[in-house]
Design a protein around this motif. Structure first.
Motif, PDB file in Angstrom:
ATOM      1  N   VAL A 185       2.896  -6.215  -0.950  1.00 47.78           N
ATOM      2  CA  VAL A 185       1.500  -5.588  -1.545  1.00 47.78           C
ATOM      3  C   VAL A 185       1.023  -5.041  -0.589  1.00 47.78           C
ATOM      4  O   VAL A 185       0.343  -4.035  -0.640  1.00 47.78           O
ATOM      5  CB  VAL A 185       0.760  -6.890  -2.219  1.00 47.78           C
ATOM      6  CG1 VAL A 185      -0.589  -6.338  -2.579  1.00 47.78           C
ATOM      7  CG2 VAL A 185       1.313  -7.363  -3.516  1.00 47.78           C
ATOM      8  N   ARG A 186       0.715  -5.831   0.804  1.00 49.50           N
ATOM      9  CA  ARG A 186       0.098  -5.100   1.568  1.00 49.50           C
ATOM     10  C   ARG A 186       0.828  -3.539   2.175  1.00 49.50           C
ATOM     11  O   ARG A 186       0.050  -2.616   2.262  1.00 49.50           O
ATOM     12  CB  ARG A 186       0.140  -5.677   2.966  1.00 49.50           C
ATOM     13  CG  ARG A 186      -1.077  -6.840   2.892  1.00 49.50           C
ATOM     14  CD  ARG A 186      -1.156  -7.518   4.372  1.00 49.50           C
ATOM     15  NE  ARG A 186       0.243  -8.232   5.042  1.00 49.50           N
ATOM     16  CZ  ARG A 186       0.573  -9.284   4.724  1.00 49.50           C
ATOM     17  NH1 ARG A 186      -0.021 -10.072   3.482  1.00 49.50           N
ATOM     18  NH2 ARG A 186       1.545  -9.980   4.982  1.00 49.50           N
ATOM     19  N   SER A 187       1.983  -3.374   2.104  1.00 45.53           N
ATOM     20  CA  SER A 187       2.626  -2.299   2.566  1.00 45.53           C
ATOM     21  C   SER A 187       2.487  -1.187   1.286  1.00 45.53           C
ATOM     22  O   SER A 187       2.076  -0.145   1.455  1.00 45.53           O
ATOM     23  CB  SER A 187       4.296  -2.593   2.526  1.00 45.53           C
ATOM     24  OG  SER A 187       4.613  -3.213   3.486  1.00 45.53           O
ATOM     25  N   LEU A 188       2.415  -1.724  -0.071  1.00 47.30           N
ATOM     26  CA  LEU A 188       2.151  -0.850  -1.145  1.00 47.30           C
ATOM     27  C   LEU A 188       0.800  -0.512  -0.984  1.00 47.30           C
ATOM     28  O   LEU A 188       0.417   0.982  -1.386  1.00 47.30           O
ATOM     29  CB  LEU A 188       2.307  -1.444  -2.544  1.00 47.30           C
ATOM     30  CG  LEU A 188       3.872  -1.611  -2.612  1.00 47.30           C
ATOM     31  CD1 LEU A 188       3.943  -2.488  -3.877  1.00 47.30           C
ATOM     32  CD2 LEU A 188       4.587  -0.440  -2.948  1.00 47.30           C
ATOM     33  N   GLN A 189      -0.086  -1.100  -0.888  1.00 51.16           N
ATOM     34  CA  GLN A 189      -1.720  -0.827  -0.557  1.00 51.16           C
ATOM     35  C   GLN A 189      -1.948   0.303   0.375  1.00 51.16           C
ATOM     36  O   GLN A 189      -2.674   1.101   0.390  1.00 51.16           O
ATOM     37  CB  GLN A 189      -2.484  -2.042  -0.422  1.00 51.16           C
ATOM     38  CG  GLN A 189      -2.639  -3.003  -1.678  1.00 51.16           C
ATOM     39  CD  GLN A 189      -3.220  -4.230  -1.563  1.00 51.16           C
ATOM     40  OE1 GLN A 189      -3.417  -4.926  -0.619  1.00 51.16           O
ATOM     41  NE2 GLN A 189      -3.810  -4.677  -3.003  1.00 51.16           N
ATOM     42  N   GLU A 190      -1.319  -0.102   1.733  1.00 54.08           N
ATOM     43  CA  GLU A 190      -1.467   0.703   2.800  1.00 54.08           C
ATOM     44  C   GLU A 190      -0.696   2.193   2.297  1.00 54.08           C
ATOM     45  O   GLU A 190      -1.397   3.237   2.793  1.00 54.08           O
ATOM     46  CB  GLU A 190      -0.517   0.285   3.961  1.00 54.08           C
ATOM     47  CG  GLU A 190      -1.092  -0.906   4.837  1.00 54.08           C
ATOM     48  CD  GLU A 190      -0.412  -1.357   5.735  1.00 54.08           C
ATOM     49  OE1 GLU A 190       0.733  -1.245   6.220  1.00 54.08           O
ATOM     50  OE2 GLU A 190      -0.763  -2.656   6.299  1.00 54.08           O
ATOM     51  N   GLU A 191       0.450   2.136   1.583  1.00 57.64           N
ATOM     52  CA  GLU A 191       0.880   3.339   1.437  1.00 57.64           C
ATOM     53  C   GLU A 191      -0.054   4.134   0.325  1.00 57.64           C
ATOM     54  O   GLU A 191      -0.445   5.548   0.428  1.00 57.64           O
ATOM     55  CB  GLU A 191       2.260   3.646   0.585  1.00 57.64           C
ATOM     56  CG  GLU A 191       3.371   3.274   1.672  1.00 57.64           C
ATOM     57  CD  GLU A 191       4.714   3.215   0.779  1.00 57.64           C
ATOM     58  OE1 GLU A 191       4.674   3.520  -0.257  1.00 57.64           O
ATOM     59  OE2 GLU A 191       5.646   2.949   1.511  1.00 57.64           O
ATOM     60  N   SER A 192      -0.616   3.496  -0.713  1.00 59.37           N
ATOM     61  CA  SER A 192      -1.713   4.010  -1.430  1.00 59.37           C
ATOM     62  C   SER A 192      -2.707   4.571  -0.907  1.00 59.37           C
ATOM     63  O   SER A 192      -3.277   5.589  -1.399  1.00 59.37           O
ATOM     64  CB  SER A 192      -2.086   2.916  -2.600  1.00 59.37           C
ATOM     65  OG  SER A 192      -1.098   2.628  -3.455  1.00 59.37           O
ATOM     66  N   SER A 193      -3.337   4.064   0.197  1.00 61.87           N
ATOM     67  CA  SER A 193      -4.558   4.486   0.655  1.00 61.87           C
ATOM     68  C   SER A 193      -4.302   5.502   1.547  1.00 61.87           C
ATOM     69  O   SER A 193      -5.158   6.456   1.797  1.00 61.87           O
ATOM     70  CB  SER A 193      -5.260   3.259   1.457  1.00 61.87           C
ATOM     71  OG  SER A 193      -4.589   2.727   2.646  1.00 61.87           O
ATOM     72  N   GLY A 194      -3.103   5.574   2.200  1.00 57.97           N
ATOM     73  CA  GLY A 194      -2.381   6.486   2.926  1.00 57.97           C
ATOM     74  C   GLY A 194      -2.638   7.867   2.142  1.00 57.97           C
ATOM     75  O   GLY A 194      -2.670   9.083   2.706  1.00 57.97           O
TER      76      GLY A 194
END
Length: 151
Positions: free
Chosen positions: A136-145
């Motif tokens: 989830v952290r990785s997915l959220q980082e990608e989304s915010s990126g």
């Protein structure tokens, strides 16, 4: 008043979904409709049954995409090497919280951890929490990126 029972009904639906998804994972050739028909739903409330079936069919239909998320974001843990109960709890949480978005992701993670503790090994709760947290952290980082680059 019925609203206060909703979390308990959803938890029961998740327990059923976990059990049926587990059987689908360990019994080759078993199809979701057949597995569902084998489960003794007669004592379950219709809302529990319908939510369980929704989770089963949705999770199973998205299994390949969910397993790809696991392979992408978790190094050293291929889905086929995980304890099946842990894997099913992770798939269920990612489907319900990330793909279907029927509950907040934090709720999906919390519920998956509880399922893993109840049905899995002594270490299952911590393992499921760690895997889901990292994904989830990785997915959220990608989304915010992605949002940052659009500006």
């Amino acid at each position: 008043m019925s609203r206060s029972f909703l979390p308990q009904k959803r938890r029961r639906a998740r327990e059923i979904a976990l059990q049926i998804l587990y059987s689908l994972d360990v019994r080759e050739g078993l199809e979701p409709d057949e597995a569902i028909s084998l489960f003794p739903f007669k004592d379950e409330e219709p809302s529990v049954t319908s939510y369980a079936i929704k989770l089963i069919k949705g999770t199973w239909a998205n299994k390949e995409n969910i397993d790809m998320l696991i392979r992408t974001y978790i190094t050293g843990w291929r889905p086929e090497r995980m304890v099946v109960v842990d894997l099913v709890a992770i798939r269920l949480a990612l489907y319900e919280g990330w793909i279907e978005k029927s509950v907040p992701m934090a709720v999906a993670i919390s519920e998956a951890v509880e399922l893993a503790k109840h049905f899995g090994t002594e270490d299952s709760g911590r393992f499921v929490n760690g895997v889901l947290g990292r994904i989830v952290r990785s997915l959220q980082e990608e989304s915010s990126g992605d949002n940052d680059s659009e500006g």
